[in-house]
Design an enzyme around this catalytic site. Structure first.
Site, PDB file in Angstrom:
ATOM      1  N   HIS A 194      29.520  -8.555  24.282  1.00 26.60           N
ATOM      2  CA  HIS A 194      29.874  -7.947  25.568  1.00 26.60           C
ATOM      3  C   HIS A 194      30.475  -8.985  26.519  1.00 26.60           C
ATOM      4  O   HIS A 194      31.508  -8.743  27.142  1.00 26.60           O
ATOM      5  CB  HIS A 194      28.635  -7.308  26.200  1.00 26.60           C
ATOM      6  CG  HIS A 194      28.853  -6.851  27.615  1.00 26.60           C
ATOM      7  ND1 HIS A 194      29.658  -5.787  27.935  1.00 26.60           N
ATOM      8  CD2 HIS A 194      28.371  -7.332  28.801  1.00 26.60           C
ATOM      9  CE1 HIS A 194      29.671  -5.622  29.252  1.00 26.60           C
ATOM     10  NE2 HIS A 194      28.900  -6.541  29.801  1.00 26.60           N
TER      11      HIS A 194
ATOM     12  N   ASP B 161      23.444   1.129  33.440  1.00 20.41           N
ATOM     13  CA  ASP B 161      23.914   0.397  34.615  1.00 20.41           C
ATOM     14  C   ASP B 161      25.338   0.870  34.919  1.00 20.41           C
ATOM     15  O   ASP B 161      26.322   0.214  34.577  1.00 20.41           O
ATOM     16  CB  ASP B 161      23.873  -1.104  34.289  1.00 20.41           C
ATOM     17  CG  ASP B 161      24.443  -1.957  35.404  1.00 20.41           C
ATOM     18  OD1 ASP B 161      24.312  -1.561  36.568  1.00 20.41           O
ATOM     19  OD2 ASP B 161      25.007  -3.019  35.090  1.00 20.41           O
TER      20      ASP B 161
ATOM     21  N   GLN C 198      34.421  -3.578  41.036  1.00 20.10           N
ATOM     22  CA  GLN C 198      33.821  -4.829  40.556  1.00 20.10           C
ATOM     23  C   GLN C 198      34.864  -5.937  40.396  1.00 20.10           C
ATOM     24  O   GLN C 198      34.637  -7.077  40.809  1.00 20.10           O
ATOM     25  CB  GLN C 198      33.123  -4.548  39.220  1.00 20.10           C
ATOM     26  CG  GLN C 198      32.393  -5.738  38.624  1.00 20.10           C
ATOM     27  CD  GLN C 198      31.845  -5.450  37.221  1.00 20.10           C
ATOM     28  OE1 GLN C 198      31.892  -4.320  36.739  1.00 20.10           O
ATOM     29  NE2 GLN C 198      31.320  -6.475  36.564  1.00 20.10           N
TER      30      GLN C 198
END
Lengths: 392, 392
Positions: free
Chosen positions: B113, B213, B220
């Site tokens: 990730h 989440d 972001q």
């Protein structure tokens, strides 16, 4: 019955009336108000059980109309004779954490501070990130380690890596620092999906405290990419014991220094929420800095509007702080990393050359703001002493 | 009296026994345990008032010896006949947030990730930051917006700026995403200055939940330098209603895939806290990903040891999550920004090409882990539906 004596020129006169939580040798925690150098027990003065709580949260949750009404009642009550058992000399009480913290968000609202840290952490690059003038940059801190003034600050251990080193090493922070800030306490929260507009600030925010956001710069410099500060900040954040009500800061409200480019509409408001608060930083009893809050780029009303514009809810006890207050002049810098330019320009403290904090050092941050008729509104102080690292 | 029927092959057999908080039409919130498709009311089953609380916090605060004892008592109690009024069919109860969250920290513990996001957010640079293999990178999230599974997720508004645009614009997120994670709930906290060693994990952590989440990637990307994610994450974080006790994950414990370089001593332990948990992500009912928790680089025991190595205290109810669980294969990616490579490689969902979330979309994350004798331990699910933005 007894009358409260207020020393001449006290910054805790009838126009301030900050709230705190105190205990006496023989009593449990309860809510008091500071008048001069006296703490008045509000559970006895106003005969209201909300003030018998061990935190300000139940009172703050009652909302702005109730805050205004209670302030008026306190102001009347202290004018006349007061039951003697409701009064305690300040030096005879113990002051505690005044509120239970919900979420803690720390902003980065001083242009001078952000630019100084940009130069120190990312030399050779543009000191301000491209987003900085468009939104009040902020991040969540650890609410569980927000502590009352006077709590010892244990030097944190963690990973540090100098650029010259091949790998990080573990040990006590060698660059322990402070950040002198103002913090704002949410009294009346908001639900998921609700935005708090810039001009609705006073409907939600109960008051302000002084904040020292202790910072381990070596831990922070190594860990902070790409998700922001964590262990470099999470070991302790100290707050002052007296929450100054927003109403006491009416005469301190000033326009912001100026925002170019103009912020997006959700960050624009009709009211001035710049604050003319003068901070002072004392290092082992010697004043080393005087950060001017009026120089802050973003207002606290803009911080709260930004924090909730995505629909995030707020709760009674949420704390959001300004980030380091630094002015344009060297003696106005609110963090030692700026004041000593990364440790390369020591300052003289009690005759010694100093850069970062040593074990046993005490830092106290105080502040005052203008009140009516030339009076001053005091914030009291947030203080802490550095304790040695626990190495095992 | 009545016996609890457990369907054959149920992942909620006597080796799981996860705890949750439920209510019935005519009753207040209280603690239950899931057995098959039945919820057993522990306040009646064990006749202990700690289970009549509206959160798991009072029980979790009692510590690991008490957790083990209660688990044994539940296991015995459900073997025999049980008072009928203590049992409720799962579909007749309402499930709530199982614990009150103290601090919420989100880590970034999957190498796959972190590398994928590095490539997408910082193209042309090294995908992993220099610190990534030395410490479990993490940051504080907003604990006040951690919500129970099933809570609608209002599309957040905020500032977005494409690289091609001269200035940011304001509006609803156009890149709303998920992150499939495991979360760990602190039961027994620790005081300021105390470290929780990697091998003391089970003395402090009560159990695990599934976490989504929710992430607004456009918000972001614009806001996150230099202090990390804020509004792109703070609008909602969903957790599953059942807290799976650590004891139920004994058979899921596996070694980590391997850490090179070897971490610093405070991150090394004798016990294996890799976890062989299989996650599944369903988008509008179609399975789109199967993230394997066993591929995670950092263990949850390392996360907690790191979180406290600077002396930060922990509290009952603190939640720390793993960050997105992504495996090496494309169908193992736990966030849509990775699965669709920043939106450039759509996936087919119920016959439609999809990239990011649209209003009305529902995402459900489920997971199971190996139990004794070939059984499975179920986590249940964390689900949420995207609601339209509130634009005013």
């Amino acid at each position: 019955m007894s009358r409260i004596a207020i020393p001449d020129g006290s910054p805790f006169g009838p126009d301030n009336l900050p709230y705190g939580v105190f205990s006496t040798k023989d009593g449990s925690r309860r809510v008091g108000v500071r008048v001069g150098d006296t703490v008045a027990d509000l559970s006895l003065l106003l005969l209201d059980p909300v003030f018998a709580a061990p935190t300000l949260n139940p009172f703050m949750a009652q909302g702005p109309r109730r805050w205004a009404e209670a302030r008026e009642r306190v102001r009347s009550a202290i004018e006349g004779p007061v039951p003697k058992q409701a009064l305690h000399p300040l030096q005879e009480v113990r002051l505690h954490m005044p509120f239970q913290v919900g979420d803690y968000v720390d902003f980065y609202a001083s242009e001078h501070h952000a630019a100084n840290l940009g130069r120190l952490f990312r030399p050779g690059q543009d000191p301000l990130m491209p987003n900085w003038r468009h939104l009040p940059v902020g991040y969540h801190g650890r609410s569980g380690t927000v502590v009352a003034s006077g709590t010892g600050v244990i030097r944190p251990c963690g990973q540090r890596k100098d650029p010259a080193e091949a790998a990080p090493t573990f040990g006590p922070s060698r660059r322990l620092d402070i950040e002198a800030e103002l913090g704002f306490v949410v009294g009346a929260g908001s639900v998921l999906g609700e935005r708090i507009g810039v001009d609705d600030f006073a409907d939600h925010v109960f008051g302000a405290v002084l904040v020292n956001d202790w910072s381990a710069r070596d831990l922070q410099a190594w860990e902070y990419v790409p998700l922001g500060p964590h262990l470099g900040k999470s070991f302790a954040t100290s707050v002052s014991p007296w929450v100054v009500p927003l109403a006491a800061l009416e005469h301190a409200r000033v326009p912001l220094p100026g925002q170019i480019p103009a912020p997006l509409p959700y960050l624009r408001g009709a009211e001035d929420w710049g604050l003319d608060v003068d901070l002072e930083v004392e290092w082992n009893g010697e004043r080393v800095s005087r950060p001017p809050y009026r120089e802050m780029y973003w207002s606290p009303a803009q911080m709260l509007a930004h924090l909730t514009v995505n629909g995030a809810s707020t709760r009674t006890g949420d704390l959001f702080a300004s980030g380091t207050v630094s002015g344009p002049a060297k003696h106005q810098r609110g963090a030692f990393i700026e004041l000593t330019w990364g440790g390369s320009e020591p300052v003289t403290v009690k005759g010694e050359e100093r850069t970062f904090l040593e074990d046993g050092d005490t830092v106290a941050i105080t502040a005052t703001a203008p009140g009516p008729g030339g009076s001053r509104i005091g914030f009291g102080e947030v203080a802490g002493t550095v304790l040695p690292a626990v190495e095992s």
